[in-house]
Design a protein around this motif. Sequence first.
Motif, PDB file in Angstrom:
ATOM      1  N   SER A 148       0.845  -1.190   0.000  1.00  0.00           N
ATOM      2  CA  SER A 148       0.000   0.000   0.000  1.00  0.00           C
ATOM      3  C   SER A 148       0.880   1.240   0.000  1.00  0.00           C
ATOM      4  N   ALA A 149       0.248   2.394  -0.226  1.00  0.00           N
ATOM      5  CA  ALA A 149       0.990   3.660  -0.147  1.00  0.00           C
ATOM      6  C   ALA A 149       1.560   3.850   1.252  1.00  0.00           C
ATOM      7  N   TYR A 150       0.810   3.416   2.260  1.00  0.00           N
ATOM      8  CA  TYR A 150       1.301   3.478   3.643  1.00  0.00           C
ATOM      9  C   TYR A 150       2.576   2.661   3.809  1.00  0.00           C
ATOM     10  N   GLY A 151       2.557   1.407   3.326  1.00  0.00           N
ATOM     11  CA  GLY A 151       3.719   0.540   3.466  1.00  0.00           C
ATOM     12  C   GLY A 151       4.942   1.092   2.765  1.00  0.00           C
ATOM     13  N   GLU A 254       5.255  -4.656   5.579  1.00  0.00           N
ATOM     14  CA  GLU A 254       3.909  -5.133   5.279  1.00  0.00           C
ATOM     15  C   GLU A 254       4.013  -6.568   4.797  1.00  0.00           C
ATOM     16  N   ALA A 255       3.068  -7.400   5.187  1.00  0.00           N
ATOM     17  CA  ALA A 255       3.080  -8.792   4.746  1.00  0.00           C
ATOM     18  C   ALA A 255       1.713  -9.410   4.975  1.00  0.00           C
ATOM     19  N   GLY A 256       1.211 -10.093   3.957  1.00  0.00           N
ATOM     20  CA  GLY A 256       0.001 -10.878   4.127  1.00  0.00           C
ATOM     21  C   GLY A 256       0.307 -12.144   4.903  1.00  0.00           C
ATOM     22  N   LEU A 257      -0.707 -12.900   5.235  1.00  0.00           N
ATOM     23  CA  LEU A 257      -0.510 -14.107   6.034  1.00  0.00           C
ATOM     24  C   LEU A 257       0.291 -15.167   5.297  1.00  0.00           C
ATOM     25  N   ALA A 277       8.449  -5.959  13.302  1.00  0.00           N
ATOM     26  CA  ALA A 277       7.290  -5.908  12.416  1.00  0.00           C
ATOM     27  C   ALA A 277       6.590  -4.574  12.608  1.00  0.00           C
ATOM     28  N   VAL A 278       6.248  -3.936  11.496  1.00  0.00           N
ATOM     29  CA  VAL A 278       5.577  -2.641  11.535  1.00  0.00           C
ATOM     30  C   VAL A 278       4.070  -2.868  11.587  1.00  0.00           C
ATOM     31  N   PRO A 279       3.372  -2.261  12.521  1.00  0.00           N
ATOM     32  CA  PRO A 279       1.919  -2.440  12.582  1.00  0.00           C
ATOM     33  C   PRO A 279       1.211  -1.651  11.494  1.00  0.00           C
ATOM     34  N   GLY A 280       0.015  -2.083  11.164  1.00  0.00           N
ATOM     35  CA  GLY A 280      -0.812  -1.372  10.187  1.00  0.00           C
ATOM     36  C   GLY A 280      -2.250  -1.412  10.629  1.00  0.00           C
ATOM     37  N   PRO A 281      -3.158  -0.932   9.817  1.00  0.00           N
ATOM     38  CA  PRO A 281      -4.582  -1.002  10.172  1.00  0.00           C
ATOM     39  C   PRO A 281      -5.022  -2.456  10.365  1.00  0.00           C
ATOM     40  N   VAL A 282      -5.838  -2.705  11.359  1.00  0.00           N
ATOM     41  CA  VAL A 282      -6.283  -4.076  11.630  1.00  0.00           C
ATOM     42  C   VAL A 282      -7.169  -4.595  10.509  1.00  0.00           C
ATOM     43  N   THR A 283      -7.664  -3.706   9.661  1.00  0.00           N
ATOM     44  CA  THR A 283      -8.494  -4.112   8.536  1.00  0.00           C
ATOM     45  C   THR A 283      -7.698  -4.374   7.264  1.00  0.00           C
ATOM     46  N   SER A 284      -6.369  -4.171   7.313  1.00  0.00           N
ATOM     47  CA  SER A 284      -5.544  -4.292   6.111  1.00  0.00           C
ATOM     48  C   SER A 284      -4.972  -5.699   5.967  1.00  0.00           C
ATOM     49  N   THR A 286      -2.631  -6.599   4.051  1.00  0.00           N
ATOM     50  CA  THR A 286      -1.183  -6.532   3.863  1.00  0.00           C
ATOM     51  C   THR A 286      -0.428  -6.317   5.173  1.00  0.00           C
ATOM     52  N   SER A 287      -1.150  -6.078   6.257  1.00  0.00           N
ATOM     53  CA  SER A 287      -0.506  -5.980   7.565  1.00  0.00           C
ATOM     54  C   SER A 287      -0.819  -7.173   8.457  1.00  0.00           C
ATOM     55  N   ALA A 288      -1.680  -8.073   7.995  1.00  0.00           N
ATOM     56  CA  ALA A 288      -2.092  -9.206   8.825  1.00  0.00           C
ATOM     57  C   ALA A 288      -0.907 -10.091   9.204  1.00  0.00           C
ATOM     58  N   GLY A 289       0.042 -10.285   8.279  1.00  0.00           N
ATOM     59  CA  GLY A 289       1.205 -11.108   8.584  1.00  0.00           C
ATOM     60  C   GLY A 289       2.098 -10.467   9.632  1.00  0.00           C
ATOM     61  N   CYS A 290       2.230  -9.137   9.587  1.00  0.00           N
ATOM     62  CA  CYS A 290       3.025  -8.431  10.601  1.00  0.00           C
ATOM     63  C   CYS A 290       2.399  -8.603  11.979  1.00  0.00           C
ATOM     64  N   HIS A 291       1.084  -8.441  12.046  1.00  0.00           N
ATOM     65  CA  HIS A 291       0.398  -8.587  13.330  1.00  0.00           C
ATOM     66  C   HIS A 291       0.525 -10.010  13.859  1.00  0.00           C
ATOM     67  N   GLN A 292       0.435 -11.001  12.957  1.00  0.00           N
ATOM     68  CA  GLN A 292       0.544 -12.387  13.388  1.00  0.00           C
ATOM     69  C   GLN A 292       1.953 -12.692  13.892  1.00  0.00           C
ATOM     70  N   ALA A 293       2.967 -12.105  13.247  1.00  0.00           N
ATOM     71  CA  ALA A 293       4.351 -12.328  13.687  1.00  0.00           C
ATOM     72  C   ALA A 293       4.557 -11.813  15.109  1.00  0.00           C
ATOM     73  N   VAL A 294       3.946 -10.676  15.426  1.00  0.00           N
ATOM     74  CA  VAL A 294       4.041 -10.144  16.787  1.00  0.00           C
ATOM     75  C   VAL A 294       3.275 -11.037  17.758  1.00  0.00           C
ATOM     76  N   ARG A 295       2.071 -11.485  17.360  1.00  0.00           N
ATOM     77  CA  ARG A 295       1.279 -12.366  18.219  1.00  0.00           C
ATOM     78  C   ARG A 295       1.998 -13.686  18.468  1.00  0.00           C
ATOM     79  N   ASP A 296       2.689 -14.200  17.443  1.00  0.00           N
ATOM     80  CA  ASP A 296       3.400 -15.475  17.589  1.00  0.00           C
ATOM     81  C   ASP A 296       4.662 -15.349  18.422  1.00  0.00           C
ATOM     82  N   GLY A 297       5.105 -14.125  18.657  1.00  0.00           N
ATOM     83  CA  GLY A 297       6.210 -13.912  19.584  1.00  0.00           C
ATOM     84  C   GLY A 297       7.598 -13.881  18.983  1.00  0.00           C
ATOM     85  N   TYR A 298       7.712 -14.024  17.661  1.00  0.00           N
ATOM     86  CA  TYR A 298       9.070 -13.985  17.109  1.00  0.00           C
ATOM     87  C   TYR A 298       9.433 -12.627  16.520  1.00  0.00           C
ATOM     88  N   ALA A 299       8.503 -11.677  16.572  1.00  0.00           N
ATOM     89  CA  ALA A 299       8.763 -10.324  16.089  1.00  0.00           C
ATOM     90  C   ALA A 299       8.370  -9.316  17.157  1.00  0.00           C
TER      91      ALA A 299
END
Length: 393
Positions: A148-151, A254-257, A277-284, A286-299
């Motif tokens: 995205s333009a944001y990324g 930015e990263a998808g799942l 991992a850079v956070p993004g909108p929870v509705t995006s 292209t940021s879902a993979g970043c959020h998951q990496a943080v949730r999984d604990g390796y980022a």
Amino acid sequence: MNAHQPGHEPTPGPGRQGRRVSSGWTRDSDAELVARIAWSRLAEPGDPVAARLVAQFGPVDALGAVTEGRASDIGRFLPRLAGLDPQRDLEVALRSGATVLVPQSGCWPEGVEDLAAPPFCLYVRGDARLLTSVRHVGVAVVGARASSAYGETVAVDLAAGLAEAGFTVVSGAAYGVDAAAHQGALTLAGPTIAVLAGGIERPYPPRNADLIARIAAEGAVVSEVPPGSAPTRTRFLERNRLIATMSAGTVVVEAGLRSGSLSTARKAADHLRPVGAVPGPVTSPTSAGCHQAVRDGYAVLVTDAAEVAELVGGYGVAAPRRPSGPVRAGDELDPTCRAVLAALPHRRPVEVGALAGHAGVAVPEVIASLGRLEAVGLALRGEHGWRKVRPPP
């Protein structure tokens, strides 16, 4: 063996007359270099059988065992033996302006040796000396191709901030976040390294040819596959392991799942490199993979170059200045002073005893606190007691 240094014309060595080779070239090193180039053609990147043979026998003897049929599990290499010509591959690499590095080269990136199947050699266009320190000052900035333009904005800002602080930005020269990261570093005239999945002389993706040429001119372009090799899906995945291990740390913008950028991040984490991992909108998506990496604990969540620098560290580089909120009067006060200040009225003065009751602080502590507040201009004593002074805007 020392790598060819930019601005220095190396002396011709054995083999074809007039061939440009690395300084410090010898007949013994020529045999190993040719064997390693041959292995880069015979085996796919990350091939465990080839890695085992070379580790066990050395590149020259392992190549002999395959060509003479003396090694087991060599069926995978036989289809490529007929057209094997490492001298030709070397000539094509040199004609394209590349240097060929082997593990004995002074510029070899030490981090890739952590891999179970490290590259046999590396083809480098540009300043190979950047690879010498990339394990300590390199930050991989990767992300979605369909960014995205944001990324892209975040990638440019991150890379520029890291380059300004003395870090080397490493990425894959792909569309989207990768290209933005390289451009951010180049904007600050900072060092950047692009790792390709195909041959060193064939830029991919083609629309990024100008960017890749500029990286070669001002930084370095690297590949582990020989000239003419096409970028394939598996080679992209294996390319990611080089980006992850040659660098001091990795940031996913930015990263998808199912993004390939997450494979880079996981490989970095597997080899004990810090991952951001850079956070993004929870509705995006292209940021879902970043959020998951943080949730999984390796980022770790990061938002700017200062936080990345703090996460990755680096020898001989200065961390960018971390942003902070506005400084307000009273921020530096201890808890007792803050309690007294909060209890002070703005208009009607109050006596010390009453103030102690309002603040819930003993009278001696109120008196001491008022002295400190008066010294910093936050309290004023009048004829009828104390009141709060409004700080200037």
